[in-house]
Design an enzyme around this catalytic site. Sequence first.
Site, mmCIF file in Angstrom:
data_model
loop_
_atom_site.group_PDB
_atom_site.id
_atom_site.type_symbol
_atom_site.label_atom_id
_atom_site.label_comp_id
_atom_site.label_asym_id
_atom_site.label_seq_id
_atom_site.Cartn_x
_atom_site.Cartn_y
_atom_site.Cartn_z
ATOM 1 N N PRO A 43 22.807 -7.420 -53.901
ATOM 2 C CA PRO A 43 23.329 -8.606 -54.601
ATOM 3 C C PRO A 43 24.440 -9.302 -53.813
ATOM 4 O O PRO A 43 24.779 -10.457 -54.089
ATOM 5 C CB PRO A 43 23.881 -8.033 -55.916
ATOM 6 C CG PRO A 43 24.093 -6.573 -55.670
ATOM 7 C CD PRO A 43 23.137 -6.166 -54.588
ATOM 8 N N ASP A 91 23.050 12.056 -54.120
ATOM 9 C CA ASP A 91 22.482 12.406 -55.428
ATOM 10 C C ASP A 91 21.006 12.779 -55.243
ATOM 11 O O ASP A 91 20.458 12.684 -54.141
ATOM 12 C CB ASP A 91 22.662 11.249 -56.437
ATOM 13 C CG ASP A 91 21.878 10.000 -56.042
ATOM 14 O OD1 ASP A 91 20.658 10.093 -55.798
ATOM 15 O OD2 ASP A 91 22.477 8.900 -55.996
ATOM 16 N N HIS A 93 23.217 12.289 -45.448
ATOM 17 C CA HIS A 93 24.606 12.668 -45.744
ATOM 18 C C HIS A 93 24.722 13.896 -46.636
ATOM 19 O O HIS A 93 25.770 14.116 -47.244
ATOM 20 C CB HIS A 93 25.347 11.471 -46.374
ATOM 21 C CG HIS A 93 25.553 10.339 -45.407
ATOM 22 N ND1 HIS A 93 25.900 9.059 -45.783
ATOM 23 C CD2 HIS A 93 25.466 10.299 -44.045
ATOM 24 C CE1 HIS A 93 26.003 8.287 -44.704
ATOM 25 N NE2 HIS A 93 25.731 9.013 -43.649
ATOM 26 N N GLN A 104 21.139 7.605 -47.650
ATOM 27 C CA GLN A 104 22.526 8.031 -47.397
ATOM 28 C C GLN A 104 23.095 8.677 -48.653
ATOM 29 O O GLN A 104 24.205 9.186 -48.641
ATOM 30 C CB GLN A 104 23.387 6.825 -47.045
ATOM 31 C CG GLN A 104 22.946 6.099 -45.803
ATOM 32 C CD GLN A 104 23.658 4.763 -45.673
ATOM 33 O OE1 GLN A 104 24.764 4.674 -45.160
ATOM 34 N NE2 GLN A 104 23.023 3.713 -46.143
ATOM 35 N N THR A 159 23.045 -0.914 -49.344
ATOM 36 C CA THR A 159 24.051 -0.322 -48.442
ATOM 37 C C THR A 159 24.924 -1.424 -47.850
ATOM 38 O O THR A 159 24.441 -2.527 -47.580
ATOM 39 C CB THR A 159 23.406 0.513 -47.310
ATOM 40 O OG1 THR A 159 24.449 1.074 -46.507
ATOM 41 C CG2 THR A 159 22.469 -0.268 -46.424
HETATM 42 P P1 OAD Z 1 28.755 1.286 -50.071
HETATM 43 O O1 OAD Z 1 29.560 1.534 -51.287
HETATM 44 O O2 OAD Z 1 29.483 1.110 -48.787
HETATM 45 O O3 OAD Z 1 27.864 -0.010 -50.303
HETATM 46 C C1 OAD Z 1 27.135 -0.180 -51.475
HETATM 47 C C2 OAD Z 1 26.331 -1.450 -51.341
HETATM 48 O O4 OAD Z 1 25.505 -1.529 -52.480
HETATM 49 C C3 OAD Z 1 27.148 -2.727 -51.301
HETATM 50 O O5 OAD Z 1 26.697 -3.539 -50.212
HETATM 51 C C4 OAD Z 1 26.880 -3.413 -52.635
HETATM 52 O O6 OAD Z 1 26.852 -4.833 -52.546
HETATM 53 C C5 OAD Z 1 25.489 -2.879 -52.939
HETATM 54 N N1 OAD Z 1 25.151 -2.818 -54.371
HETATM 55 C C6 OAD Z 1 25.977 -2.673 -55.431
HETATM 56 N N2 OAD Z 1 25.267 -2.615 -56.574
HETATM 57 C C7 OAD Z 1 23.962 -2.705 -56.223
HETATM 58 C C8 OAD Z 1 22.724 -2.687 -56.946
HETATM 59 N N3 OAD Z 1 22.702 -2.539 -58.272
HETATM 60 N N4 OAD Z 1 21.577 -2.811 -56.243
HETATM 61 C C9 OAD Z 1 21.583 -2.952 -54.898
HETATM 62 N N5 OAD Z 1 22.719 -2.971 -54.170
HETATM 63 C C10 OAD Z 1 23.884 -2.853 -54.814
HETATM 64 O O7 OAD Z 1 27.677 2.472 -49.982
HETATM 65 P P2 OAD Z 1 26.866 2.962 -48.709
HETATM 66 O O8 OAD Z 1 26.504 1.835 -47.819
HETATM 67 O O9 OAD Z 1 25.805 3.862 -49.207
HETATM 68 O O10 OAD Z 1 29.143 8.682 -47.223
HETATM 69 O O11 OAD Z 1 27.971 3.844 -47.988
HETATM 70 C C11 OAD Z 1 27.626 4.604 -46.868
HETATM 71 C C12 OAD Z 1 28.348 5.923 -46.915
HETATM 72 O O12 OAD Z 1 29.751 5.719 -47.075
HETATM 73 C C13 OAD Z 1 27.980 6.795 -48.106
HETATM 74 O O13 OAD Z 1 26.803 7.551 -47.889
HETATM 75 C C14 OAD Z 1 29.171 7.687 -48.242
HETATM 76 C C15 OAD Z 1 30.280 6.697 -47.989
HETATM 77 O O14 OAD Z 1 31.456 7.218 -47.458
HETATM 78 C C16 OAD Z 1 29.032 9.992 -47.573
HETATM 79 O O15 OAD Z 1 28.963 10.380 -48.712
HETATM 80 C C17 OAD Z 1 29.014 10.906 -46.408
#
Ligand code: OAD
Length: 257
Positions: free
Chosen positions: A229, A112, A127, A109, A203
Amino acid sequence: MSPLDDLSAARAAIAACCARAGGLCVLTGAGMSAESGIPTFRDALTGLWARFDPMELASVEGFRADPARVWRWYAERREGVRSAQPNAGHRALAAFDRRHPGVLVLVTQNVDDLHQRAGHAGVLRLHGDILQQAWLGRCVAWQRGDPECDPTRAEPGDPPRCAECGNLVRPGVVWFGESLPADALDRAEQAAADCAVMLVVGTSGAVWPAAGLAEQARRHAAKVIIVNPASSEIDDQARWLLRGTAAEVLPSLLDPL
Ligand code: OAD
């Protein structure tokens, strides 16, 4: 089971699918790149959507309302991406892919290019790509099939625009309310349905249709492993929940399978 038992059970499941093309489907989200210094969206204090309104910065309506603000916001994020480096998690996935060609299908998703810079080709990008530019609408010149009508040659500005009709250049990412690239989504859904193991990394599971891939894999009898985490909205799909970060957990999960 203890966390260590979960890690070894998840490793064994991945090892068991190594002989099969498409055996392992990996879905990554913003947490994958967090340790490279790229902010996530929904983490409570540091996430972009904790500080900015997604409808203002990630929708066509928001862009039309204030194109200069939206363009500059993405320009700043692009700089952040360009100066970031792949972390140990990206490198572990790329190394696994080199050791087992054809086994892993990587769906992201993220907008980068850190998976690609870690050495992955053929990543399915749901995305879009923040380093790409696209036209907002259809330029007059584009409609006549003018090959010069290329967003990278637009008249400079915040945002750049078509010299002929004034159409605006936008970032090459998918915004709220827009469809995902159909080919990438079809192939991701196929990979989720075909895999023996789905590994979901970083995610929140809040954004669809990407969030539905884990359920789709589980319905087709795949074992789902989640690396995060914190809890996510799709934890109930997981056979194993590995509580840790991408850069900590992926090397111990994948090396040296
Ligand atoms: P989110 O910001 O919604 O979720 C990030 C997740 O990563 C969370 O569940 C955190 O707990 C976890 N996290 C944080 N640090 C971490 C680490 N070091 N290792 C592993 N996990 C970690 O991001 P996405 O689920 O990617 O859309 O969000 C989905 C979409 O919403 C994105 O692609 C973006 C956004 O609006 C577009 O850009 C179109």
